[in-house]
Scaffold this active site. Structure first.
Site, PDB file in Angstrom:
ATOM      1  N   ARG A 247      81.018 -31.166 -45.882  1.00 60.60           N
ATOM      2  CA  ARG A 247      81.916 -30.618 -44.867  1.00 60.60           C
ATOM      3  C   ARG A 247      81.129 -30.103 -43.650  1.00 60.60           C
ATOM      4  O   ARG A 247      81.559 -30.245 -42.507  1.00 60.60           O
ATOM      5  CB  ARG A 247      82.740 -29.484 -45.487  1.00 60.60           C
ATOM      6  CG  ARG A 247      83.755 -28.876 -44.544  1.00 60.60           C
ATOM      7  CD  ARG A 247      84.739 -27.998 -45.308  1.00 60.60           C
ATOM      8  NE  ARG A 247      85.771 -27.470 -44.449  1.00 60.60           N
ATOM      9  CZ  ARG A 247      85.978 -26.166 -44.250  1.00 60.60           C
ATOM     10  NH1 ARG A 247      85.220 -25.273 -44.860  1.00 60.60           N
ATOM     11  NH2 ARG A 247      86.949 -25.779 -43.456  1.00 60.60           N
TER      12      ARG A 247
ATOM     13  N   HIS B  38      81.781 -30.967 -39.786  1.00 60.88           N
ATOM     14  CA  HIS B  38      82.068 -29.940 -38.788  1.00 60.88           C
ATOM     15  C   HIS B  38      81.005 -29.897 -37.694  1.00 60.88           C
ATOM     16  O   HIS B  38      81.290 -29.541 -36.556  1.00 60.88           O
ATOM     17  CB  HIS B  38      82.213 -28.564 -39.453  1.00 60.88           C
ATOM     18  CG  HIS B  38      83.551 -28.389 -40.109  1.00 60.88           C
ATOM     19  ND1 HIS B  38      84.098 -27.163 -40.395  1.00 60.88           N
ATOM     20  CD2 HIS B  38      84.463 -29.302 -40.528  1.00 60.88           C
ATOM     21  CE1 HIS B  38      85.287 -27.325 -40.967  1.00 60.88           C
ATOM     22  NE2 HIS B  38      85.525 -28.613 -41.069  1.00 60.88           N
TER      23      HIS B  38
ATOM     24  N   ASN C 275      85.369 -22.273 -39.814  1.00 51.26           N
ATOM     25  CA  ASN C 275      84.089 -22.269 -40.539  1.00 51.26           C
ATOM     26  C   ASN C 275      83.831 -20.995 -41.342  1.00 51.26           C
ATOM     27  O   ASN C 275      83.118 -21.023 -42.337  1.00 51.26           O
ATOM     28  CB  ASN C 275      82.934 -22.464 -39.553  1.00 51.26           C
ATOM     29  CG  ASN C 275      82.897 -23.859 -38.976  1.00 51.26           C
ATOM     30  OD1 ASN C 275      83.201 -24.839 -39.662  1.00 51.26           O
ATOM     31  ND2 ASN C 275      82.560 -23.970 -37.698  1.00 51.26           N
TER      32      ASN C 275
ATOM     33  N   HIS D  82      88.072 -34.886 -49.528  1.00 49.35           N
ATOM     34  CA  HIS D  82      88.835 -33.828 -50.189  1.00 49.35           C
ATOM     35  C   HIS D  82      89.014 -34.090 -51.673  1.00 49.35           C
ATOM     36  O   HIS D  82      89.807 -33.445 -52.341  1.00 49.35           O
ATOM     37  CB  HIS D  82      90.173 -33.605 -49.478  1.00 49.35           C
ATOM     38  CG  HIS D  82      90.026 -32.922 -48.157  1.00 49.35           C
ATOM     39  ND1 HIS D  82      91.089 -32.633 -47.340  1.00 49.35           N
ATOM     40  CD2 HIS D  82      88.914 -32.458 -47.513  1.00 49.35           C
ATOM     41  CE1 HIS D  82      90.639 -32.027 -46.242  1.00 49.35           C
ATOM     42  NE2 HIS D  82      89.330 -31.926 -46.321  1.00 49.35           N
TER      43      HIS D  82
HETATM   44  C1  HEM Z   1      91.483 -35.133 -41.822  1.00 51.97           C
HETATM   45  C2  HEM Z   1      91.369 -33.923 -41.326  1.00 51.97           C
HETATM   46  C3  HEM Z   1      90.803 -32.762 -42.095  1.00 51.97           C
HETATM   47  C4  HEM Z   1      91.348 -31.524 -42.193  1.00 51.97           C
HETATM   48  C5  HEM Z   1      92.617 -31.054 -41.519  1.00 51.97           C
HETATM   49  C6  HEM Z   1      90.502 -30.762 -43.063  1.00 51.97           C
HETATM   50  C7  HEM Z   1      90.711 -29.422 -43.402  1.00 51.97           C
HETATM   51  C8  HEM Z   1      90.074 -28.784 -44.445  1.00 51.97           C
HETATM   52  C9  HEM Z   1      90.416 -27.472 -44.929  1.00 51.97           C
HETATM   53  C10 HEM Z   1      91.499 -26.572 -44.352  1.00 51.97           C
HETATM   54  C11 HEM Z   1      89.607 -27.202 -45.981  1.00 51.97           C
HETATM   55  C12 HEM Z   1      89.620 -25.942 -46.838  1.00 51.97           C
HETATM   56  C13 HEM Z   1      88.867 -24.825 -46.178  1.00 51.97           C
HETATM   57  C14 HEM Z   1      89.145 -23.520 -46.887  1.00 51.97           C
HETATM   58  O1  HEM Z   1      90.215 -22.976 -46.663  1.00 51.97           O
HETATM   59  O2  HEM Z   1      88.312 -23.086 -47.702  1.00 51.97           O
HETATM   60  C15 HEM Z   1      88.744 -28.338 -46.162  1.00 51.97           C
HETATM   61  C16 HEM Z   1      87.765 -28.441 -47.132  1.00 51.97           C
HETATM   62  C17 HEM Z   1      86.898 -29.502 -47.230  1.00 51.97           C
HETATM   63  N1  HEM Z   1      86.788 -30.555 -46.346  1.00 51.97           N
HETATM   64 FE1  HEM Z   1      88.127 -31.054 -44.939  1.00 51.97          FE
HETATM   65  N2  HEM Z   1      89.463 -31.532 -43.482  1.00 51.97           N
HETATM   66  C18 HEM Z   1      89.592 -32.763 -42.906  1.00 51.97           C
HETATM   67  C19 HEM Z   1      88.714 -33.824 -43.031  1.00 51.97           C
HETATM   68  C20 HEM Z   1      87.527 -33.773 -43.725  1.00 51.97           C
HETATM   69  C21 HEM Z   1      86.454 -34.748 -43.615  1.00 51.97           C
HETATM   70  C22 HEM Z   1      86.473 -35.951 -42.678  1.00 51.97           C
HETATM   71  C23 HEM Z   1      85.469 -34.350 -44.463  1.00 51.97           C
HETATM   72  C24 HEM Z   1      84.137 -34.979 -44.731  1.00 51.97           C
HETATM   73  C25 HEM Z   1      83.877 -36.268 -44.634  1.00 51.97           C
HETATM   74  C26 HEM Z   1      85.948 -33.137 -45.111  1.00 51.97           C
HETATM   75  C27 HEM Z   1      85.284 -32.467 -46.109  1.00 51.97           C
HETATM   76  C28 HEM Z   1      85.757 -31.352 -46.750  1.00 51.97           C
HETATM   77  C29 HEM Z   1      85.177 -30.809 -47.979  1.00 51.97           C
HETATM   78  C30 HEM Z   1      84.053 -31.437 -48.780  1.00 51.97           C
HETATM   79  C31 HEM Z   1      85.889 -29.641 -48.262  1.00 51.97           C
HETATM   80  C32 HEM Z   1      85.610 -28.666 -49.415  1.00 51.97           C
HETATM   81  C33 HEM Z   1      84.583 -27.665 -48.909  1.00 51.97           C
HETATM   82  C34 HEM Z   1      84.021 -26.713 -49.929  1.00 51.97           C
HETATM   83  O3  HEM Z   1      84.384 -26.738 -51.099  1.00 51.97           O
HETATM   84  O4  HEM Z   1      83.148 -25.916 -49.533  1.00 51.97           O
HETATM   85  N3  HEM Z   1      87.172 -32.805 -44.620  1.00 51.97           N
HETATM   86  N4  HEM Z   1      89.038 -29.284 -45.200  1.00 51.97           N
END
Ligand code: HEM
Ligand SMILES: *[C@@H]1O[C@H](CO)[C@@H](O)[C@H](O)[C@H]1NC(C)=O
Length: 294
Positions: A68, A72, A100, A199
């Protein structure tokens, strides 16, 4: 491994590679190359990998965090490590944004790798490349995905919290808006569908989706596009907003196989078990289905 699963992984790989090529900073995409540090710091990639593998052994959650973090970083000012920069008294920076903080994790892994690299090869390996390598190594740890990372990114010196809106998609975005924001980065709707498969691992804070459980709209307190049994499961873990502890709780993005980077994410969408509004969009549901064939 089933052919389809392999295909899914290969697609993943291609798009992760694409994300690197698409976001040059001062160097052009053409000048990034695999083995960039071969002569100047031959152990660079091995050092990063070691840091990631060790950290993930202690805390499997960092793999998701590093993937992530690279996303970002790249969506704001290109892949220039601007996400790592600390604030000054005058400026609020990317890492302070609600997108973040406090959710982005894995900073200490990058710091560790950078510290070892500065000792072995002073002033040679950019933090932006370390982030790109680390996301790749995390994908390997969490999903067995392997790919080569073209390197040669240079680090930026500017980071502004104010640049997050319009560059990083918030969780309440629907298909049109998601496609638009990815298009601004030169990525297609197809790329978006594939990259959203990240995700499949990691966690989300309840605050990122609790409106779907408690405050959807005037007639439906709960989002009707969510499986009611899944909503019950989530409600048991996420107290209503305002209740003590509500903001801090987290749940797995993919409840079925939380620690594995695989195609389960798309299967969840078919069952209306996407966690975020942005996950459960028609586009992802329609276009992600082919990743679930095996
Ligand atoms: C399509 C649009 C996307 C949105 C709206 C989005 C939004 C989010 C949100 C809201 C979270 C949770 C954050 C929290 O509340 O703790 C999250 C987690 C995550 N996102 Fe996305 N995301 C998107 C695309 C992506 C992309 C393109 C990647 C990487 C290629 C990604 C990788 C991740 C990962 C791995 C997590 C888990 C993070 C953790 O466990 O520390 N996301 N994302
Ligand atoms: C609430 O959402 C549902 C499902 O999307 C919709 O049918 C309904 O019209 C909405 N109600 C209001 C008041 O917007």
């Amino acid at each position: 491994m089933a052919g389809r699963q392999l295909q899914t992984m290969v697609c993943w790989l291609l798009f992760l590679v694409m994300i690197h090529a698409k976001f040059p900073t001062s160097s052009s995409a053409a000048s990034l190359k695999v083995g960039f540090y071969r002569w100047t710091c031959p152990d660079a990639e091995a050092i990063v990998k070691e840091a990631v593998v060790q950290a993930a052994a202690q805390d499997p959650g960092v793999a998701a965090g590093l993937i992530r973090m690279h996303f970002h970083d790249c969506f704001v000012r290109g892949c220039d490590a601007s996400v790592l920069l600390d604030p000054t008294p005058e400026t609020r920076v990317e890492k302070q944004s609600g997108a973040n903080f406090p959710s982005l994790q894995g900073f200490e892994v990058i710091d560790e790798a950078k510290a070892i690299l500065e000792y072995s090869c002073p002033c040679t390996v950019s933090c932006a490349d370390i982030l790109a390598f680390a996301a790749r190594d995390a994908s390997c740890v969490a999903g067995g995905i392997e790919y080569q990372v073209p390197a040669g990114r240079r680090d930026g010196t500017v980071s502004r919290e104010s640049e997050i809106p319009g560059n990083l998609p918030p969780p309440f975005f629907t298909a049109d808006k998601l496609v638009e924001i990815f298009a601004k980065k030169g990525l297609s709707a197809d790329d978006m569908v594939t990259l959203a498969g990240a995700h499949s691992i990691g966690v989300s804070h309840c605050s990122s989706f609790s409106d779907r459980l408690y405050g959807f709209n005037a007639t439906h307190p709960q989002d009707p596009s969510m499986d009611p049994a899944f909503a019950d499961y989530l409600k048991a873990r996420c107290p209503p907003p305002g209740v003590h502890g509500a903001a801090d709780s987290t749940v797995p993005m993919d409840v079925a196989t939380p620690g594995r980077l695989n195609n389960q994410y798309y299967r969840n969408l078919e069952k209306k078990r996407g966690l975020l509004t942005s996950d459960q969009t028609d586009l992802l549901w329609r276009c992600g289905w082919e990743y679930t064939l095996s």
